[in-house]
Scaffold this active site. Structure first.
Site, PDB file in Angstrom:
ATOM      1  N   GLU A  45     110.399  67.963  28.950  1.00  0.00           N
ATOM      2  CA  GLU A  45     110.053  68.194  27.548  1.00  0.00           C
ATOM      3  C   GLU A  45     110.300  69.640  27.101  1.00  0.00           C
ATOM      4  OE1 GLU A  45     106.053  66.818  27.797  1.00  0.00           O
ATOM      5  OE2 GLU A  45     106.598  64.782  27.197  1.00  0.00           O
ATOM      6  N   TRP A  78     104.285  56.228  29.378  1.00  0.00           N
ATOM      7  CA  TRP A  78     105.245  55.691  30.344  1.00  0.00           C
ATOM      8  C   TRP A  78     104.747  55.864  31.771  1.00  0.00           C
ATOM      9  CZ3 TRP A  78     109.320  58.846  33.062  1.00  0.00           C
ATOM     10  CH2 TRP A  78     108.971  60.207  33.129  1.00  0.00           C
ATOM     11  N   ASP A  79     103.747  56.722  31.957  1.00  0.00           N
ATOM     12  CA  ASP A  79     103.157  56.952  33.281  1.00  0.00           C
ATOM     13  C   ASP A  79     102.820  55.631  33.970  1.00  0.00           C
ATOM     14  OD1 ASP A  79     102.897  59.169  31.561  1.00  0.00           O
ATOM     15  OD2 ASP A  79     101.180  59.956  32.655  1.00  0.00           O
ATOM     16  N   LYS A 116     110.329  71.344  32.646  1.00  0.00           N
ATOM     17  CA  LYS A 116     108.939  70.966  32.895  1.00  0.00           C
ATOM     18  C   LYS A 116     108.872  70.067  34.128  1.00  0.00           C
ATOM     19  CE  LYS A 116     104.930  68.933  30.549  1.00  0.00           C
ATOM     20  NZ  LYS A 116     104.468  68.235  29.325  1.00  0.00           N
ATOM     21  N   GLN A 117     109.795  69.128  34.196  1.00  0.00           N
ATOM     22  CA  GLN A 117     109.981  68.254  35.355  1.00  0.00           C
ATOM     23  C   GLN A 117     111.426  67.785  35.310  1.00  0.00           C
ATOM     24  OE1 GLN A 117     106.922  65.649  33.998  1.00  0.00           O
ATOM     25  NE2 GLN A 117     108.345  64.053  33.427  1.00  0.00           N
TER      26      GLN A 117
END
Length: 677
Positions: free
Chosen positions: A441, A312-313, A533-534
């Site tokens: 995640e 998806w980046d 994680k983000q």
């Protein structure tokens, strides 16, 4: 020491050529990519001297592929004159890497370019300037020997098992013919060796390598230039016609690119200008703009990390840069996905679902490559992310042909997936998502991840507006979109990440610096801490800036930022962008520096062994262009809402909007968005 000098157009380093240099001094043209290795030295290991061709993958085991590493045909070795310390210089204006060193007898300068004017061509030139009179000998070697070192999905496992993906078929004085072992895909590497002194020449062939040996006698002060041109062909393609001066053709191609893609910044930080340009430079080096058959992997062509797969980046972090600066490149990245709709349909069917479900780790074939069930099966937001990217591209370009063709089908098929993936709960009269992972995640597999549900709803609404759902599907889609669960605490005016996060225990205060937490705690343990994680929702605020209030955005930042570990390199840019939007200057500048300098200053300590982080570069550009300069669309018109932090006085760049180019400039005094004719 991993120090690099960063000037407005030049990246430099004086050091041995180590793994960090090889990563940072990568150059490419989107079709070919060459790590910044020293062409004078032999390989230290079978996978050293990384050269990659976009779209060339081969099976390493049934159903799982890796991006094929190509043999090194670039060697120009001055015998007895190999360096220890090298002055390395990357000129971003021209895409030329120069590596120079001195010995008692001479000064040596090696120049390399991967031609932006010829997708098949790599150029290398060695110039020797004699300090003492004497004979010099150069070996131009082309070796067929190469192996891949596939990287495990589990980042804590060190790769140790080499895999041979190419078989040499024949070797001549100026060509090697190979094919991939599993598929039989033909690979041809051609080269020429020339010099400017008509030196004594001898060609030899061994089983695995060809060598041209050149010898010339120089007097003190004389120079000798040897050039090697390497052409890489796959799938039986014919060689391009070579320009009269391919070095100059490359310079001209880069000049045209920078005319569209440059970003100027005036800042208290003297390195920021060069670092921003480096991010743009590498995004251009890793994008085959005219080719819809390839995409951009998580590390582009700079490394085999993640087996070269597309995530998806590309759509969320990279595509905005291309849609604004190179619309045709953005379209081709979306067509890459649209061309794999049949594979996405097959994946949905395999999971007993309708429509099309895009893979988390997408191979060149369009198949799922993730070998961990919780991520591969549960990180489903990628499907809606691709639909979102198509939506934003259409808004920026007004591309009716794309809308009526590939986009309409994509919106329809991905919406059908969500209509079968979401679960209706009659007691609540709501649709829920079970066993999903959002961008964070570390939450484990959870229920009603707000990022996933919001993106899914947007996907369904796109299908209702532009797709071809039948009347019964439209009715069901409207019913579903109105009832998708979006967790929101009205008392706190706060969106909740999911149903689980707030029930977890806090992370102990024992983390060390920017080192990823998975190197300090087991991955299993991390999923049971209240640590991110983000931040899903920080990113969501940026993706839909006009759909949330400033209070909601501030509450998101204040609540989730303190528990975000930024273990993902996708995290710094979105935090910088939202902090800029909110005027949180200290936070904004901290995150902006980490995002912009992520690879150049090896912020995470992984650039040497993982290559360059493409998504971080795209998100850093967004933080400056969409955050600091405030580029936006207002009622379909191009506009800007600048929020320049104290350290930045001016930002200027150009964008394309619906076929016209505009100059966007933000300063302390105001901003302009002016069409250029």
């Amino acid at each position: 020491m991993k120090h690099v000098s960063i000037d407005p157009w030049i990246i430099g380093r004086v050091s041995p050529v180590d793994d960090f240099s090889e990563a940072v001094f990568f150059i490419g043209n989107g079709t070919l990519g060459v790590r910044g290795f020293g062409a004078w030295e032999g390989k230290r290991s079978p996978q050293a001297h990384g050269v990659f061709r976009a779209g060339l993958f081969s099976e390493i085991k049934p159903g799982i592929t890796d991006m094929v590493q190509l043999p090194d045909a670039l060697t120009l070795r001055p015998l007895g004159e190999e360096p220890q310390i090298v002055t390395q210089r990357l000129d971003m204006r021209t895409g030329v890497l120069t590596q120079c060193w001195e010995t008692e007898r001479a000064t040596f300068c090696m120049r390399r370019a991967v031609s932006m004017a010829d997708s098949q061509l790599i150029l290398q030139r060695l110039t020797i300037s004699a300090k003492q009179a004497g004979a010099f000998t150069i070996e131009a070697v082309s070796s067929t020997e190469v192996k891949n070192l596939p990287i495990h999905d589990d980042q804590t496992i060190t790769a140790t098992e080499y895999v041979r993906l190419l078989k040499a078929v024949s070797l001549t004085e100026n060509a090697m013919h190979l094919h991939t072992l599993a598929e039989g895909t033909p690979v041809q590497i051609l080269w020429t060796v020339s010099d400017d002194r008509d030196a004594n020449r001898r060609d030899t062939l061994e089983k695995l390598a060809g060598c041209t040996t050149l010898t010339a006698a120089l007097t003190q002060g004389e120079t000798w230039t040897i050039e090697k041109r390497v052409r890489v062909l796959v799938h039986g393609e014919a060689p391009n016609a070579e320009a009269e001066d391919p070095w100059e053709a490359n310079v001209e191609a880069w000049r045209a690119l920078w005319d569209d893609c440059d970003i100027e910044v005036e800042s208290d930080d003297p390195e920021l200008q060069g670092a921003l340009r480096y991010n743009v430079f590498q995004m251009l080096c890793n994008n085959a703009a005219e080719n819809r058959t390839v995409s951009i992997g998580a590390r582009g062509l700079t490394h085999g990390r993640y087996k070269g797969n597309t995530f998806w980046d590309t759509e969320i972090f990279l595509l905005p840069f291309f849609q604004w600066t190179r619309p045709q490149a953005a379209k081709n990245l979306l067509l890459y996905r649209a061309d794999r709709l049949d594979d996405a349909r097959a994946l949905a069917k395999k999971q007993n679902l309708d429509g099309a479900r895009f893979p988390w780790m997408c191979s060149q074939r369009g198949t799922e490559q993730c070998e961990t069930w919780d991520t591969g099966l549960c990180e489903v937001h990628v499907t809606a992310d691709i639909a979102y990217a198509a939506q934003r591209y259409l808004e920026a370009t007004g591309d009716e042909e794309f809308l009526k063709g590939p986009a309409a089908e994509l919106f329809t098929e991905t919406a059908r997936y969500w209509l079968s993936r979401l679960t209706y709960e009659p007691a609540k009269d709501r649709f829920s998502s079970f066993f999903v992972k959002g961008p964070d995640e570390y939450c484990g597999t959870t229920t009603n991840n707000t990022f996933t549900n919001y993106m899914a709803r947007n996907n369904i609404l796109l299908a209702l507006q532009y797709g071809s759902l039948n009347s019964e599907e439209q009715k069901r889609a409207r019913f579903t979109a109105e009832r998708i669960e979006l967790l929101y605490d009205k008392e706190r005016a706060l969106y909740l990440q999911d149903e689980l996060l707030d029930r977890l225990e806090p992370l102990p205060d024992t983390m060390n610096g920017d080192a990823p937490s998975y190197t300090q705690y087991s991955y299993d343990r991390m999923q049971r801490y209240r640590a991110l994680k983000q931040a899903d929702l920080v990113l969501l605020m940026n993706l839909f800036p006009d759909e949330f209030t400033k209070v909601q955005k501030r509450n998101i930042f204040d609540y989730y930022e303190p528990v975000t570990l930024h273990d993902s390199t996708l995290s710094y840019g979105p935090h910088a962008q939202l902090a800029l939007t909110l005027g949180l200057w200290d936070k904004a500048e901290t995150y902006l520096r980490k995002g912009v300098y992520l690879d150049l200053k090896d912020v995470k300590g992984v650039t040497s062994r993982e290559g360059l982080h493409m998504a971080s570069m795209g998100s850093a550009w967004q933080a400056v262009a969409l955050g600091a300069a405030g580029l936006c669309l207002k009622d379909g018109q191009l506009s800007a809402r600048p929020m320049l932090p104290p350290s930045i006085q001016r930002v200027m760049f150009r964008v394309w909007h619906r076929g016209r180019r505009y100059r966007v400039e933000a300063t302390r005094e105001g901003h302009t968005v002016q069409e250029e004719r």
